[in-house]
Design a protein around this motif. Structure first.
Motif, PDB file in Angstrom:
ATOM      1  N   GLU A   1      -5.087 -21.653 -11.052  1.00 25.36           N
ATOM      2  CA  GLU A   1      -4.608 -21.173 -12.351  1.00 25.36           C
ATOM      3  C   GLU A   1      -5.793 -20.763 -13.224  1.00 25.36           C
ATOM      4  O   GLU A   1      -6.822 -21.422 -13.228  1.00 25.36           O
ATOM      5  CB  GLU A   1      -3.833 -22.291 -13.065  1.00 25.36           C
ATOM      6  N   PRO A   2      -5.607 -19.677 -13.997  1.00 25.40           N
ATOM      7  CA  PRO A   2      -6.702 -19.239 -14.864  1.00 25.40           C
ATOM      8  C   PRO A   2      -7.168 -20.322 -15.845  1.00 25.40           C
ATOM      9  O   PRO A   2      -8.343 -20.365 -16.168  1.00 25.40           O
ATOM     10  CB  PRO A   2      -6.104 -18.049 -15.612  1.00 25.40           C
ATOM     11  N   TYR A   3      -6.261 -21.195 -16.279  1.00 22.02           N
ATOM     12  CA  TYR A   3      -6.743 -22.184 -17.247  1.00 22.02           C
ATOM     13  C   TYR A   3      -7.700 -23.179 -16.619  1.00 22.02           C
ATOM     14  O   TYR A   3      -8.555 -23.737 -17.315  1.00 22.02           O
ATOM     15  CB  TYR A   3      -5.588 -22.866 -18.001  1.00 22.02           C
ATOM     16  N   VAL A   4      -7.587 -23.383 -15.314  1.00 16.36           N
ATOM     17  CA  VAL A   4      -8.548 -24.250 -14.637  1.00 16.36           C
ATOM     18  C   VAL A   4      -9.895 -23.524 -14.531  1.00 16.36           C
ATOM     19  O   VAL A   4     -10.955 -24.105 -14.769  1.00 16.36           O
ATOM     20  CB  VAL A   4      -8.025 -24.662 -13.252  1.00 16.36           C
ATOM     21  N   GLU A   5      -9.843 -22.227 -14.217  1.00 12.87           N
ATOM     22  CA  GLU A   5     -11.085 -21.453 -14.144  1.00 12.87           C
ATOM     23  C   GLU A   5     -11.740 -21.376 -15.522  1.00 12.87           C
ATOM     24  O   GLU A   5     -12.964 -21.444 -15.641  1.00 12.87           O
ATOM     25  CB  GLU A   5     -10.787 -20.051 -13.603  1.00 12.87           C
ATOM     26  N   ALA A   6     -10.895 -21.253 -16.565  1.00  9.10           N
ATOM     27  CA  ALA A   6     -11.447 -21.231 -17.918  1.00  9.10           C
ATOM     28  C   ALA A   6     -12.156 -22.552 -18.206  1.00  9.10           C
ATOM     29  O   ALA A   6     -13.226 -22.571 -18.831  1.00  9.10           O
ATOM     30  CB  ALA A   6     -10.347 -20.979 -18.937  1.00  9.10           C
ATOM     31  N   ALA A   7     -11.580 -23.663 -17.735  1.00  8.22           N
ATOM     32  CA  ALA A   7     -12.203 -24.968 -17.970  1.00  8.22           C
ATOM     33  C   ALA A   7     -13.549 -25.054 -17.256  1.00  8.22           C
ATOM     34  O   ALA A   7     -14.508 -25.619 -17.783  1.00  8.22           O
ATOM     35  CB  ALA A   7     -11.275 -26.077 -17.487  1.00  8.22           C
ATOM     36  N   ILE A   8     -13.635 -24.459 -16.050  1.00  5.77           N
ATOM     37  CA  ILE A   8     -14.925 -24.428 -15.350  1.00  5.77           C
ATOM     38  C   ILE A   8     -15.929 -23.651 -16.201  1.00  5.77           C
ATOM     39  O   ILE A   8     -17.062 -24.079 -16.414  1.00  5.77           O
ATOM     40  CB  ILE A   8     -14.776 -23.768 -13.964  1.00  5.77           C
TER      41      ILE A   8
ATOM     42  N   HIS B   1     -23.342 -19.964 -22.468  1.00  6.39           N
ATOM     43  CA  HIS B   1     -23.845 -18.642 -22.848  1.00  6.39           C
ATOM     44  C   HIS B   1     -22.920 -17.516 -22.439  1.00  6.39           C
ATOM     45  O   HIS B   1     -23.043 -16.408 -22.920  1.00  6.39           O
ATOM     46  CB  HIS B   1     -25.222 -18.395 -22.222  1.00  6.39           C
ATOM     47  N   PHE B   2     -22.029 -17.771 -21.486  1.00  4.92           N
ATOM     48  CA  PHE B   2     -21.131 -16.697 -21.065  1.00  4.92           C
ATOM     49  C   PHE B   2     -19.727 -17.248 -20.907  1.00  4.92           C
ATOM     50  O   PHE B   2     -19.509 -18.247 -20.260  1.00  4.92           O
ATOM     51  CB  PHE B   2     -21.633 -16.026 -19.780  1.00  4.92           C
ATOM     52  N   GLN B   3     -18.785 -16.571 -21.529  1.00  2.70           N
ATOM     53  CA  GLN B   3     -17.407 -17.026 -21.543  1.00  2.70           C
ATOM     54  C   GLN B   3     -16.481 -15.907 -21.086  1.00  2.70           C
ATOM     55  O   GLN B   3     -16.878 -14.751 -21.048  1.00  2.70           O
ATOM     56  CB  GLN B   3     -17.026 -17.486 -22.952  1.00  2.70           C
ATOM     57  N   VAL B   4     -15.235 -16.287 -20.766  1.00  2.00           N
ATOM     58  CA  VAL B   4     -14.340 -15.320 -20.144  1.00  2.00           C
ATOM     59  C   VAL B   4     -12.961 -15.351 -20.805  1.00  2.00           C
ATOM     60  O   VAL B   4     -12.529 -16.377 -21.314  1.00  2.00           O
ATOM     61  CB  VAL B   4     -14.230 -15.610 -18.619  1.00  2.00           C
ATOM     62  N   VAL B   5     -12.319 -14.195 -20.847  1.00  2.00           N
ATOM     63  CA  VAL B   5     -10.913 -14.095 -21.259  1.00  2.00           C
ATOM     64  C   VAL B   5     -10.171 -13.437 -20.109  1.00  2.00           C
ATOM     65  O   VAL B   5     -10.564 -12.369 -19.639  1.00  2.00           O
ATOM     66  CB  VAL B   5     -10.753 -13.243 -22.539  1.00  2.00           C
ATOM     67  N   PHE B   6      -9.089 -14.097 -19.639  1.00  2.00           N
ATOM     68  CA  PHE B   6      -8.387 -13.585 -18.466  1.00  2.00           C
ATOM     69  C   PHE B   6      -7.234 -12.665 -18.843  1.00  2.00           C
ATOM     70  O   PHE B   6      -6.855 -12.536 -19.997  1.00  2.00           O
ATOM     71  CB  PHE B   6      -7.846 -14.738 -17.618  1.00  2.00           C
ATOM     72  N   GLN B   7      -6.635 -12.101 -17.788  1.00  2.00           N
ATOM     73  CA  GLN B   7      -5.556 -11.133 -18.001  1.00  2.00           C
ATOM     74  C   GLN B   7      -4.256 -11.768 -18.476  1.00  2.00           C
ATOM     75  O   GLN B   7      -3.650 -11.324 -19.427  1.00  2.00           O
ATOM     76  CB  GLN B   7      -5.301 -10.377 -16.691  1.00  2.00           C
ATOM     77  N   ASP B   8      -3.830 -12.826 -17.771  1.00  2.00           N
ATOM     78  CA  ASP B   8      -2.478 -13.320 -17.964  1.00  2.00           C
ATOM     79  C   ASP B   8      -2.428 -14.360 -19.084  1.00  2.00           C
ATOM     80  O   ASP B   8      -2.843 -15.493 -18.905  1.00  2.00           O
ATOM     81  CB  ASP B   8      -1.989 -13.942 -16.647  1.00  2.00           C
ATOM     82  N   PRO B   9      -1.902 -13.990 -20.248  1.00  2.00           N
ATOM     83  CA  PRO B   9      -1.931 -14.939 -21.365  1.00  2.00           C
ATOM     84  C   PRO B   9      -1.032 -16.143 -21.139  1.00  2.00           C
ATOM     85  O   PRO B   9      -1.180 -17.154 -21.806  1.00  2.00           O
ATOM     86  CB  PRO B   9      -1.428 -14.099 -22.547  1.00  2.00           C
ATOM     87  N   PHE B  10      -0.099 -16.021 -20.162  1.00  2.00           N
ATOM     88  CA  PHE B  10       0.819 -17.138 -19.954  1.00  2.00           C
ATOM     89  C   PHE B  10       0.225 -18.204 -19.049  1.00  2.00           C
ATOM     90  O   PHE B  10       0.756 -19.287 -18.944  1.00  2.00           O
ATOM     91  CB  PHE B  10       2.151 -16.641 -19.397  1.00  2.00           C
TER      92      PHE B  10
ATOM     93  N   SER C   1      -3.380 -18.689 -18.854  1.00  2.00           N
ATOM     94  CA  SER C   1      -4.774 -19.009 -19.112  1.00  2.00           C
ATOM     95  C   SER C   1      -4.950 -20.175 -20.077  1.00  2.00           C
ATOM     96  O   SER C   1      -6.073 -20.563 -20.377  1.00  2.00           O
ATOM     97  CB  SER C   1      -5.534 -17.777 -19.590  1.00  2.00           C
ATOM     98  N   LEU C   2      -3.834 -20.736 -20.577  1.00  2.00           N
ATOM     99  CA  LEU C   2      -3.945 -21.946 -21.393  1.00  2.00           C
ATOM    100  C   LEU C   2      -3.151 -23.049 -20.709  1.00  2.00           C
ATOM    101  O   LEU C   2      -2.066 -22.801 -20.194  1.00  2.00           O
ATOM    102  CB  LEU C   2      -3.366 -21.707 -22.787  1.00  2.00           C
ATOM    103  N   ASN C   3      -3.700 -24.269 -20.725  1.00  2.00           N
ATOM    104  CA  ASN C   3      -2.994 -25.388 -20.108  1.00  2.00           C
ATOM    105  C   ASN C   3      -1.714 -25.657 -20.894  1.00  2.00           C
ATOM    106  O   ASN C   3      -1.770 -25.996 -22.068  1.00  2.00           O
ATOM    107  CB  ASN C   3      -3.897 -26.625 -20.104  1.00  2.00           C
TER     108      ASN C   3
ATOM    109  N   GLY D   1       0.606 -11.963 -27.089  1.00  2.00           N
ATOM    110  CA  GLY D   1      -0.534 -11.481 -27.870  1.00  2.00           C
ATOM    111  C   GLY D   1      -1.231 -12.620 -28.603  1.00  2.00           C
ATOM    112  O   GLY D   1      -2.458 -12.694 -28.644  1.00  2.00           O
ATOM    113  N   GLN D   2      -0.423 -13.544 -29.153  1.00  2.00           N
ATOM    114  CA  GLN D   2      -1.019 -14.686 -29.857  1.00  2.00           C
ATOM    115  C   GLN D   2      -1.796 -15.565 -28.896  1.00  2.00           C
ATOM    116  O   GLN D   2      -2.877 -16.056 -29.223  1.00  2.00           O
ATOM    117  CB  GLN D   2       0.089 -15.502 -30.527  1.00  2.00           C
ATOM    118  N   ARG D   3      -1.255 -15.748 -27.692  1.00  2.00           N
ATOM    119  CA  ARG D   3      -1.973 -16.580 -26.715  1.00  2.00           C
ATOM    120  C   ARG D   3      -3.290 -15.933 -26.343  1.00  2.00           C
ATOM    121  O   ARG D   3      -4.281 -16.625 -26.119  1.00  2.00           O
ATOM    122  CB  ARG D   3      -1.140 -16.746 -25.455  1.00  2.00           C
ATOM    123  N   GLN D   4      -3.289 -14.604 -26.254  1.00  2.00           N
ATOM    124  CA  GLN D   4      -4.538 -13.945 -25.911  1.00  2.00           C
ATOM    125  C   GLN D   4      -5.549 -14.151 -27.050  1.00  2.00           C
ATOM    126  O   GLN D   4      -6.732 -14.327 -26.800  1.00  2.00           O
ATOM    127  CB  GLN D   4      -4.276 -12.460 -25.633  1.00  2.00           C
TER     128      GLN D   4
END
Lengths: 294, 551
Positions: free
Chosen positions: A181-188, B371-380, B382-384, B435-438
């Protein structure tokens, strides 16, 4: 969802009137099951306070009596009161059921988390689990009890070991799905350590499945205990358990059928209730249903 | 811009929807509120709208496929060739569905049976609904497969869906839909899952077949570019209502309703953003000779791996945005994941804020991750879902030893920076829109005060108006914090909006690299030219309601 469309029973109408959120609206079955289970558990727990006779006390004048006012469900071949024995016997049977469920879930969770998250550990652990699954559960249990002597603990351990691989597989599959899941990758990416991710992000995902699995293990452990005792490989025959009572009653089944019937009835009711509650828990915790409501 | 202008007022009406209302079963909420529209023979009518506007429900209602027990028609009529479809019995409807109306879907892989040869799947339609002999069936299937321009028809007849490309699968779906020569074809986002060059081919295929057979097409899409290419008439939907219906050219030139204007104004233009002065800041991200091979190391056999990216060289300076553009499989996401060290690059250097990270062990890397962070595609995803927003936002700073009170204060600051109220922190992800989740995911990334922000298709899953807002937010944040952004996208329009420099990737390699203005308006490489030519509606400036001025 099939249920909760129209009140099918008085119980359901009552629940509808309480206007619970939809996911807590359940049919009458699980509620009856919960009440039955509660009665069985409470009467087993409180048994020493109310049973009319000492379940061990023999009375050679009163052997194999049918149900009478003195002996609610009759007596066994040593003249011991069957009602008292069933109620007291429930304590050990339920202890074994709950104990086996808790231990196999805990051990399975730990091993499963490690196995799902660390590739190398996975290869080794899963081969061990495969070989454990290849051993017939009952034979393993008999061997373990024969080695350690009959006691409640050795029965619990004997039942737990064959259950662990199934829990491990369950936990591992949930972890394998969740770690992508992306949220796990985000946590990494946020610098969380492996154990933090395992514990805080992955472990909670396994809980719904584990709760359901736990109820099934509990039910099957109670049955296995009865089976082991019946085969003479369970808890010492002096201690009343549902299995022991039926094992001893087998010989005198034709004289007093109540020995098998009443014990078996309580055992079956108990298993049925636990399984029903497990099914309900599975329906309510199903992530697909949850998603629809979100 | 060449619009479709054919005068169809003389052509017979095929489908006529009158005052159709659909509601949730047992509730008064209306999903569709008295919509009316006509589709004539040979006409393409586009239903446009953002997610939740009711366009798919409309198509399902026509097909009689509304989910039983949750959606039901509450009023109106759907007339196909003089028959009111709502009065038909299920078995009559089943016959109509195959012979008179056909449908193609967004995802051809899930619409095809994975264990059946595709030719036999088309033949099955014929066998069920006609009395043709087996030989005639096969001949007809091969003929229709020729018509949809599939190569090596006999071989593809015997193939399974997984052996075909996405475009080929969609052609099979179209062949299957048209084999019985239906009067009406419903196409529900048929090209959304396809690459832009494939999309162009499929769109021209649908147009060609429509011309040949005179089929009426009800085309559902969210993409204004596609609308400009295919539509005769356009019906704009919002909240279950049709807010505006007009021929395509007058709708794009002179939209009457505010909502249509907003929708059109949100469509990003293909014209690159104004050139920002090249600052002489230091390079915060530098990639040299990076290469990634997947697989290729078995325990017993050495198999050749898959080369996902090779010879990747680029750098980004503070405060600027570099876009990586390419179709699926071009290796753009692999590059992003290598830089994030979610996968390990096989060769090469990645330098973030002066530190070489490509060779560090996972443990040694952890102190540098901020120093480097990421934002993913799927907003549903990418948050726990089990965590409050506050827990998600503070996770990173807590990992780096910040006190909770301090990181919570920063979370409050960041959530306001991305335009959400402070009390959002105590809520859960499912209480927010996509959109808010993103925005929350962006807030989580900038909590770490990163030097580089990698946005991997960060706006691709969003509706066009929300997309415009999120792009603007990213721009504002970049100005305030001076972060460098690596923006990965398949969408040239989005790239044109936000990027200073652009890299075009194909088959794992960079084919063109340079300032956005140069690459997008005067592409030198053949592949870049193809990409730009395939972009639907590329001659139209949607936001200004006129043709694009060619520079």
């Amino acid at each position: 969802m099939a249920h909760a469309t129209q009140p099918a029973s008085a119980m359901q109408a009552l629940l509808g009137a309480l206007s619970l959120p939809r996911r807590w609206r359940i049919g009458a079955g699980p509620i009856i099951a919960a009440v039955v289970l509660l009665v069985i558990v409470l009467s087993a727990l409180l048994a020493p306070l109310y049973v009319p006779y000492d379940p061990m006390q023999m009375n050679s004048l009163n052997r194999l009596q049918p149900a009478t006012a003195d002996h609610l469900l009759g007596t066994d071949q040593y003249g011991r009161d069957l009602f008292s024995r069933i109620m007291i016997g429930g304590r050990v049977s339920l202890l074994i059921g709950v104990g086996a469920a808790v231990f196999s879930v805990l051990v399975g969770l730990l091993i499963g988390l490690v196995s799902g998250f660390f590739r190398i550990a996975d290869a080794i652990i899963m081969r061990i689990m495969d070989s454990l699954m290849a051993i017939p559960a009952i034979l393993l249990a008999i061997a373990l009890v024969a080695l350690n002597g009959p006691s409640v603990w050795s029965v619990i351990v004997a039942i737990t070991i064959p259950e662990v691989p199934r829990v491990v597989r369950l936990v591992r599959s949930v972890v394998l799905g969740a770690r992508e899941e992306p949220y796990v990758e985000a946590a990494i990416a946020l610098g969380s350590g492996m154990f933090g991710i395992l514990w805080k992000h992955l472990m909670p995902n396994t809980l719904p499945a584990l709760i359901v699995q736990g109820t099934y293990i509990c039910a099957s452990a109670i049955l296995t205990e009865a089976l082991l005792s019946f085969l003479g490989a369970g808890v010492s025959t002096e201690i009343p358990t549902w299995g022991n009572i039926m094992a001893e009653g087998r010989t005198y089944f034709q004289v007093n059928p109540g020995l098998i019937f009443w014990t078996g009835a309580v055992l079956s009711l108990c298993i049925l209730s636990i399984n029903l509650l497990g099914d309900t828990a599975r329906d309510m915790l199903d992530p697909r249903l949850k998603k629809r409501e979100a | 811009m060449q619009f479709k202008t054919a005068d169809l007022s003389a052509a017979p009406v095929v489908l006529s929807i009158r005052q159709l209302s659909v509601g949730l079963s047992g509730e008064t909420t209306k999903v569709l509120d008295a919509i009316s529209l006509d589709v004539r023979e040979g006409e393409t009518a586009c239903l446009v709208g953002e997610s939740g506007s009711g366009k798919s429900v409309t198509s399902l209602a026509v097909m009689g496929l509304l989910q039983k027990g949750s959606l039901e028609v509450t009023g109106g009529e759907i007339v196909l060739d003089g028959n009111d479809l709502l009065r038909l019995t299920p078995s009559q409807m089943r016959r109509i569905r195959a012979q008179r109306i056909a449908m193609i879907f967004q995802e051809p892989m899930t619409a095809l049976n994975p264990v059946m040869r595709v030719g036999e799947q088309i033949a099955e339609v014929l066998k069920t609904h006609t009395d043709m002999s087996a030989g005639d069936c096969k001949a007809r299937v091969l003929e229709i497969m020729e018509q949809v321009h599939l190569p090596e028809v006999p071989r593809i007849y015997r193939s399974y869906p997984h052996q075909l490309s996405g475009g080929q699968r969609q052609r099979i779906m179209i062949a299957m839909a048209l084999v019985l020569e239906p009067k009406l074809l419903i196409a529900d986002e048929p090209t959304t899952a396809l690459d832009v060059t494939t999309q162009a081919q499929i769109l021209s295929l649908i147009a060609e077949l429509q011309e040949r057979h005179g089929t009426a097409v009800l085309f559902i899409t969210h993409d204004m570019g596609v609308v400009a290419e295919v539509a005769h008439t356009v019906h704009v939907m919002q909240h279950g209502r049709i807010v505006e219906q007009a021929p395509v050219e007058s709708l794009l030139r002179r939209p009457r309703e505010d909502y249509t204007r907003t929708l059109l104004s949100s469509v990003p233009s293909l014209v690159p953003r104004h050139v920002r002065a090249e600052s002489r800041q230091q390079e915060v991200l530098e990639v040299r000779g990076m290469r990634k091979v997947y697989g290729g190391n078995g325990w017993f056999l050495r198999r050749p791996g898959t080369l996902a990216a090779r010879d990747i060289d680029f750098s980004v300076v503070r405060g600027r945005t570099l876009g990586i553009v390419g179709e699926s499989g071009s290796g753009k996401s692999t590059v992003a994941r290598c830089i994030m060290r979610l996968v390990d690059p096989t060769e090469g250097e990645v330098r973030v804020a002066g530190i070489e990270i490509a060779r560090l062990s996972r443990r040694a890397l952890r102190p540098h991750r901020k120093h480097f962070q990421v934002v993913f595609q799927d907003p549903f995803r990418s948050l726990n879902p089990r965590w409050t927003i506050a827990m998600s936002l503070t996770e990173g700073p807590l990992n780096y030893g910040m006190r909770y009170s301090e990181s919570f204060a920063r979370a409050e600051e960041m959530i306001e920076l991305v335009g959400l109220p402070r009390d959002s922190l105590h809520r859960y992800p499912h209480q927010f829109s996509g959109g808010q989740r993103q925005r929350i995911a962006i807030a989580r990334a900038i909590m770490m005060r990163p030097d580089v922000l990698v946005a991997d298709e960060a706006v691709s899953a969003l509706d066009v108006s929300v997309q415009a807002q999120v792009l603007k937010l990213l721009g504002d944040i970049q100005q305030k914090l001076g972060v460098a952004i690596l923006f990965i996208t398949h969408d040239l329009r989005v790239a044109a909006q936000i990027c200073d420099d652009v890299i075009v990737m194909q088959h794992g390699a960079i084919v063109e690299q340079g300032p956005a203005a140069a690459v997008l308006s005067a592409p030198r490489h053949e592949y870049t030219q193809q990409l730009i030519n395939a972009a639907p509606g590329r001659h139209w400036d949607f936001a200004n309601f006129r043709e694009l001025e060619t520079a």
